[in-house]
Write a protein that holds these residues in place. Sequence first.
Motif, PDB file in Angstrom:
ATOM      1  N   ALA A  98       0.825  -1.208   0.000  1.00 50.03           N
ATOM      2  CA  ALA A  98       0.000   0.000   0.000  1.00 50.03           C
ATOM      3  C   ALA A  98       0.859   1.257   0.000  1.00 50.03           C
ATOM      4  N   HIS A  99       1.904   1.288   0.838  1.00 51.79           N
ATOM      5  CA  HIS A  99       2.806   2.435   0.883  1.00 51.79           C
ATOM      6  C   HIS A  99       3.465   2.665  -0.471  1.00 51.79           C
ATOM      7  N   THR A 100       3.937   1.609  -1.082  1.00 48.29           N
ATOM      8  CA  THR A 100       4.648   1.736  -2.358  1.00 48.29           C
ATOM      9  C   THR A 100       3.738   2.279  -3.451  1.00 48.29           C
ATOM     10  N   ARG A 101       2.538   1.730  -3.567  1.00 55.36           N
ATOM     11  CA  ARG A 101       1.659   2.074  -4.678  1.00 55.36           C
ATOM     12  C   ARG A 101       0.875   3.363  -4.468  1.00 55.36           C
ATOM     13  N   PHE A 102       0.519   3.672  -3.230  1.00 57.73           N
ATOM     14  CA  PHE A 102      -0.281   4.871  -2.987  1.00 57.73           C
ATOM     15  C   PHE A 102       0.500   6.141  -3.301  1.00 57.73           C
ATOM     16  N   TYR A 103       1.795   6.115  -3.032  1.00 55.60           N
ATOM     17  CA  TYR A 103       2.618   7.298  -3.269  1.00 55.60           C
ATOM     18  C   TYR A 103       3.255   7.306  -4.659  1.00 55.60           C
ATOM     19  N   THR A 104       2.906   6.337  -5.473  1.00 56.85           N
ATOM     20  CA  THR A 104       3.322   6.314  -6.877  1.00 56.85           C
ATOM     21  C   THR A 104       2.164   6.843  -7.705  1.00 56.85           C
ATOM     22  N   PRO A 105       2.412   7.746  -8.655  1.00 60.60           N
ATOM     23  CA  PRO A 105       1.296   8.286  -9.445  1.00 60.60           C
ATOM     24  C   PRO A 105       0.431   7.173 -10.034  1.00 60.60           C
ATOM     25  N   HIS A 106      -0.883   7.267  -9.789  1.00 64.16           N
ATOM     26  CA  HIS A 106      -1.811   6.282 -10.340  1.00 64.16           C
ATOM     27  C   HIS A 106      -3.058   7.015 -10.826  1.00 64.16           C
ATOM     28  N   ARG A 107      -3.432   6.726 -12.035  1.00 66.01           N
ATOM     29  CA  ARG A 107      -4.539   7.448 -12.657  1.00 66.01           C
ATOM     30  C   ARG A 107      -5.786   6.582 -12.821  1.00 66.01           C
ATOM     31  N   VAL A 108      -5.739   5.373 -12.339  1.00 64.73           N
ATOM     32  CA  VAL A 108      -6.888   4.488 -12.478  1.00 64.73           C
ATOM     33  C   VAL A 108      -7.959   4.865 -11.458  1.00 64.73           C
ATOM     34  N   HIS A 109      -9.165   4.417 -11.691  1.00 61.32           N
ATOM     35  CA  HIS A 109     -10.267   4.642 -10.769  1.00 61.32           C
ATOM     36  C   HIS A 109      -9.944   3.963  -9.431  1.00 61.32           C
ATOM     37  N   PRO A 110     -10.389   4.555  -8.303  1.00 60.13           N
ATOM     38  CA  PRO A 110     -10.088   3.956  -6.996  1.00 60.13           C
ATOM     39  C   PRO A 110     -10.455   2.483  -6.875  1.00 60.13           C
ATOM     40  N   GLU A 111     -11.559   2.066  -7.484  1.00 61.69           N
ATOM     41  CA  GLU A 111     -11.943   0.654  -7.394  1.00 61.69           C
ATOM     42  C   GLU A 111     -10.905  -0.235  -8.080  1.00 61.69           C
ATOM     43  N   GLN A 112     -10.432   0.197  -9.231  1.00 60.27           N
ATOM     44  CA  GLN A 112      -9.385  -0.566  -9.929  1.00 60.27           C
ATOM     45  C   GLN A 112      -8.095  -0.546  -9.125  1.00 60.27           C
ATOM     46  N   PHE A 113      -7.799   0.607  -8.530  1.00 54.45           N
ATOM     47  CA  PHE A 113      -6.582   0.735  -7.733  1.00 54.45           C
ATOM     48  C   PHE A 113      -6.599  -0.221  -6.553  1.00 54.45           C
ATOM     49  N   LEU A 114      -7.727  -0.311  -5.856  1.00 56.55           N
ATOM     50  CA  LEU A 114      -7.822  -1.201  -4.702  1.00 56.55           C
ATOM     51  C   LEU A 114      -7.706  -2.662  -5.115  1.00 56.55           C
ATOM     52  N   LYS A 115      -8.300  -3.002  -6.247  1.00 56.39           N
ATOM     53  CA  LYS A 115      -8.189  -4.387  -6.722  1.00 56.39           C
ATOM     54  C   LYS A 115      -6.738  -4.724  -7.048  1.00 56.39           C
ATOM     55  N   ARG A 116      -6.035  -3.788  -7.685  1.00 58.49           N
ATOM     56  CA  ARG A 116      -4.624  -4.018  -8.004  1.00 58.49           C
ATOM     57  C   ARG A 116      -3.785  -4.166  -6.741  1.00 58.49           C
ATOM     58  N   LEU A 117      -4.105  -3.357  -5.720  1.00 58.18           N
ATOM     59  CA  LEU A 117      -3.379  -3.479  -4.453  1.00 58.18           C
ATOM     60  C   LEU A 117      -3.542  -4.876  -3.870  1.00 58.18           C
ATOM     61  N   CYS A 118      -4.767  -5.367  -3.873  1.00 61.39           N
ATOM     62  CA  CYS A 118      -5.036  -6.702  -3.330  1.00 61.39           C
ATOM     63  C   CYS A 118      -4.261  -7.773  -4.088  1.00 61.39           C
ATOM     64  N   MET A 119      -4.295  -7.693  -5.415  1.00 56.18           N
ATOM     65  CA  MET A 119      -3.661  -8.727  -6.217  1.00 56.18           C
ATOM     66  C   MET A 119      -2.136  -8.666  -6.105  1.00 56.18           C
ATOM     67  N   GLU A 120      -1.590  -7.455  -6.023  1.00 60.04           N
ATOM     68  CA  GLU A 120      -0.139  -7.342  -5.877  1.00 60.04           C
ATOM     69  C   GLU A 120       0.309  -7.846  -4.506  1.00 60.04           C
ATOM     70  N   ALA A 121      -0.453  -7.523  -3.467  1.00 59.37           N
ATOM     71  CA  ALA A 121      -0.114  -8.019  -2.130  1.00 59.37           C
ATOM     72  C   ALA A 121      -0.226  -9.546  -2.087  1.00 59.37           C
ATOM     73  N   HIS A 122      -1.217 -10.083  -2.762  1.00 59.17           N
ATOM     74  CA  HIS A 122      -1.390 -11.541  -2.844  1.00 59.17           C
ATOM     75  C   HIS A 122      -0.149 -12.190  -3.457  1.00 59.17           C
ATOM     76  N   ARG A 123       0.315 -11.655  -4.576  1.00 61.68           N
ATOM     77  CA  ARG A 123       1.506 -12.214  -5.239  1.00 61.68           C
ATOM     78  C   ARG A 123       2.746 -12.063  -4.361  1.00 61.68           C
ATOM     79  N   ARG A 124       2.821 -10.931  -3.678  1.00 62.63           N
ATOM     80  CA  ARG A 124       3.994 -10.687  -2.825  1.00 62.63           C
ATOM     81  C   ARG A 124       4.052 -11.688  -1.668  1.00 62.63           C
TER      82      ARG A 124
END
Length: 250
Positions: free
Chosen positions: A55-81
């Motif tokens: 969350a720290h890494t991605r929230f402070y990186t410029p992101h232009r996607v809709h918040p719903e897409q952003f949250l889904k990406r956060l979940c999936m990236e954390a899952h892989r990590r």
Amino acid sequence: MAWEFAHGSDIGGRSEQQDSYSILDHLGNYLLVLADGMGGREQGAAASDAVVETAHTRFYTPHRVHPEQFLKRLCMEAHRRIRKLGKNHEKLSGSTVVFLYLQDKEAYWAHVGDSRLYHFQNDHLLYHTTDHSLVELQQQEKTFGESAETNQLYMCLGGSNAVEPEINAAGLNNNDLFLLCSDGFWNEIDPDEVLQQLKLPGTLQYHADVLIRTAAERGGSNADNISLLIAQHKTEKRLPKMVKRLFGRK
């Protein structure tokens, strides 16, 4: 919208704190994250830390996607990590997560597992997330037979299961309050008790501390890890008309 936050945790009766959380602020937008490392699994603390670090890494990186897409990406990236963490151990690491994204007059949230989000408005509970647990699934499908264990999940981050984050949104007004918590909290404190506590004198942080202490006391020597985040809309106090005139305000 202006927000006031409160937070805290307690190790309970466990030997290790496997909950992790954070409140992030960037350009007037907020991201709250709370993760609970899977009890009984190896590297539970590392798994929940991985969620917060993502969350720290991605929230402070410029992101232009809709918040719903952003949250889904956060979940999936954390899952892989977390899955990568598990490759170094015989058992997979795992974690629950609940995210809350506050933007202008809208709120978005996502969750996986049984860490919960409660949305209160005007001293009433509007909504709470549905646990991804077998006991919840049994209740929804009205199945009969042997009951599932309350802490048995069918979906978590880092596990061998497929991950489909549950995402919701709501418009906001001046009387919204959100509460994010791990199961160590909601197993001991119900929503009505939260509302009763918040009506008493004291700061938001004071109320959070009281609620956490109460949950720990009720859990006793077997208490689970407890974590709590509260976000409350902060109403701006208006100046009296006479004071406004003195300052040249209309």
